[in-house]
Design a protein around this motif. Sequence first.
Motif, PDB file in Angstrom:
ATOM      1  N   THR A  84       0.810  -1.221   0.000  1.00 55.19           N
ATOM      2  CA  THR A  84       0.000   0.000   0.000  1.00 55.19           C
ATOM      3  C   THR A  84       0.842   1.269   0.000  1.00 55.19           C
ATOM      4  O   THR A  84       0.690   2.142  -0.857  1.00 55.19           O
ATOM      5  N   ARG A  85       1.739   1.398   0.954  1.00 54.77           N
ATOM      6  CA  ARG A  85       2.489   2.637   1.080  1.00 54.77           C
ATOM      7  C   ARG A  85       3.501   2.807  -0.043  1.00 54.77           C
ATOM      8  O   ARG A  85       3.772   3.929  -0.478  1.00 54.77           O
TER       9      ARG A  85
ATOM     10  N   LEU B 277      -9.202   6.143  -1.862  1.00 50.43           N
ATOM     11  CA  LEU B 277      -8.490   5.196  -0.995  1.00 50.43           C
ATOM     12  C   LEU B 277      -8.571   3.771  -1.530  1.00 50.43           C
ATOM     13  O   LEU B 277      -7.646   2.974  -1.335  1.00 50.43           O
TER      14      LEU B 277
ATOM     15  N   LEU C 186      -3.723   5.594   6.207  1.00 45.64           N
ATOM     16  CA  LEU C 186      -2.674   5.271   5.246  1.00 45.64           C
ATOM     17  C   LEU C 186      -1.311   5.177   5.915  1.00 45.64           C
ATOM     18  O   LEU C 186      -0.523   4.276   5.622  1.00 45.64           O
TER      19      LEU C 186
END
Length: 309
Positions: free
Chosen positions: A148-149, A222, A254
């Motif tokens: 994700t990051r 998102l 996040l």
Amino acid sequence: MGLFGSKKKKAEEARQEAVDKLKEYDPSIRPGGVFVVKLLMKEQCDMPSVQRMQDVLSRHLGKMESFGGQSAEKGFAGFAALDHPAKFSDREVPVQLCVLGCEPFEAQQIDDMQRSQMWDCPEDRDRILSECKYAVLANDMLGGGLQTRERANMLMDYLEALLELFPSCEAVLFHNSGKLVLADTVRNGEVRDLNRYIRYCVNVRLFNISGTEDHVIDTLGLSLLYIEDLQYHFHNMDPNWVVNHAYNMASYILNNDCPIKHGDTIDGIADGKLVQDIQWKCRFEDSLVGPMRPVLDVCMGEYAAGKRE
């Protein structure tokens, strides 16, 4: 032999594949799908050379290898981001970054509802959409295979590289969220790290429920990172306070690997500020406003509207 070896596609085939992928894209059913932006500009511009694009992208994102042939002059350029391998169950493949040449932009395709949710440059929105007659479309492929990051940071590095490559860009339209952001806002670089993704890509929308004093505030953007969007259904509170809460929540989620679970509580608002003494319960539900998708609904205690279990 390059990364793609003898399987390198001809320019026309690579460009058509990119276009076909974008036609398949549907943000309502494709969490983790294709990241799509349009760089809006007043006049048509030429594509930079493949070498120029590779040099700029490499400076922002690490090692690059072009594919699709030396095709920038034909309206397509594709690059494999070698330092960003997407991991799947049976293989690792570099994320692909694709740029399609400058073509006419038809602002009438953006309906009134979409326009009404472009909150980041309301004074410039209509001017930009009327004056910008051309757009460069850019996207990633296979990005959903990144953590994700890593993907959030990679996409923002990609965006900054694109704006360096296309200095005449006036504004960026994010297809995943419908957000319109002035290009100079990104170029000025006031926001760094992961919060760039929240600032530029996540759109917090506001809807007034006809015939009532209820509001719905939600996010779009998102879900591209496999994170549920946020939703608030409420009355009797300043919507601006809730918008700020949504942006803060999105940033927290996040930056902390999505720590909130079904039934957890979060700090609420009093007089526009976060306070620990007020706790709001979170539940995963279906969205009230399209596109239909799972959302993290925040029940705002005495300010909550609608029926909940």
